[in-house]
Design an enzyme around this catalytic site. Sequence first.
Site, mmCIF file in Angstrom:
data_model
loop_
_atom_site.group_PDB
_atom_site.id
_atom_site.type_symbol
_atom_site.label_atom_id
_atom_site.label_comp_id
_atom_site.label_asym_id
_atom_site.label_seq_id
_atom_site.Cartn_x
_atom_site.Cartn_y
_atom_site.Cartn_z
ATOM 1 N N HIS A 289 0.838 -1.195 0.000
ATOM 2 C CA HIS A 289 0.000 0.000 0.000
ATOM 3 C C HIS A 289 0.877 1.250 0.000
ATOM 4 C CE1 HIS A 289 -3.809 2.044 1.573
ATOM 5 N NE2 HIS A 289 -2.903 2.960 1.719
ATOM 6 N N GLU A 290 1.869 1.255 0.879
ATOM 7 C CA GLU A 290 2.727 2.440 0.964
ATOM 8 C C GLU A 290 3.615 2.590 -0.249
ATOM 9 O OE1 GLU A 290 1.772 4.349 2.982
ATOM 10 O OE2 GLU A 290 0.712 3.010 4.339
ATOM 11 N N HIS B 31 1.907 4.496 -2.847
ATOM 12 C CA HIS B 31 1.985 5.947 -2.609
ATOM 13 C C HIS B 31 3.338 6.486 -3.041
ATOM 14 C CE1 HIS B 31 -1.797 6.179 -0.693
ATOM 15 N NE2 HIS B 31 -1.468 5.560 0.414
#
Lengths: 82, 234
Positions: B113-114, B117
């Site tokens: 998920h990170e 980003h």
Amino acid sequence: MGIRSLCHNYYTYGEAPSCAQWKTDYGNCRKWEKSKSEHAKESLRKSERARILEKQKHAPVWEMRRSPPMDWYLPLDDDKPK
Amino acid sequence: MGGHPPGSPTVAEEEEEDYGYNLFSERRREGKQKRGFMSQSLYTVHFKCRNMLRCTLADTIYFNDWRIASGGGCGNYNEIHSTVLRIICNGIFLVNVCNNIHHPSIMNRVVTHELIHAFDHCRAHVDWFRNIKHLACSEIRAANLSGDCSFINEVRRFKFGFKQHRQACIRDGAIRSILAVRKVDRETAEKAVDEVFNSCFNDHEPYGRVPHNSKEAKYAYRDFQNRDRYYANL
């Protein structure tokens, strides 16, 4: 494989996936592998280009960079001017 | 409860609406507490968490994800390895991570998920702090591509929708994430997510198609390795 793809598509889009284009592409790919047919090659290329264009039909939310930020490894700073 | 002006939420409602915004230590009003020796010792959650993170980063799949993400341009794997924790901290959520992650598969999901980003940060001018639509877009993509909204994970959260439920899950996840990191009200977050949903839900970079398991992630990496040949042939 078929049932899994059906489930994923239904879960995501609410309908069964349409695999006709993939099947045609697979047929063309095999034809190219066997006989190096120009027609198969052109059909495949056309289909892939259409697939890429299809993905690009929504305008992006942000502006793309030309090169990555020099300070990518630093923590983000909300006071820094853009 | 006395002292609340009429119409304002009671204490219980305020707690319910706190999506974790105040858990970031810089935002807490109370002074920083001194960390004692025991909190740093071997058997705490913090140490276990760091080990899980090291294992995730050593795992080939995430190595591949990062290699793909560095197609966004940000350095090679060796440079990144030592700074990945800082990348994850870039405005984003390590603070609560170590309190709640008890299993390596969850850590894998959070790191992916990170990394999404981080990938967005490297490939586009994302205004994380001033433009809530950019933040919403990145959150939608991260919820979509990291496996947060797979059927199994939703069932584990006791949410049993099936038809088109993934989109509802992504929408809710993105709204929750925005509320956790920005002090905005729910309507603003919902409006931002709705405005960018169509564009961002369909943006699957760096994957060609949304990977549902590690085998599909491997295929995506293979496509990444072959991309020069693919574009030359087109």
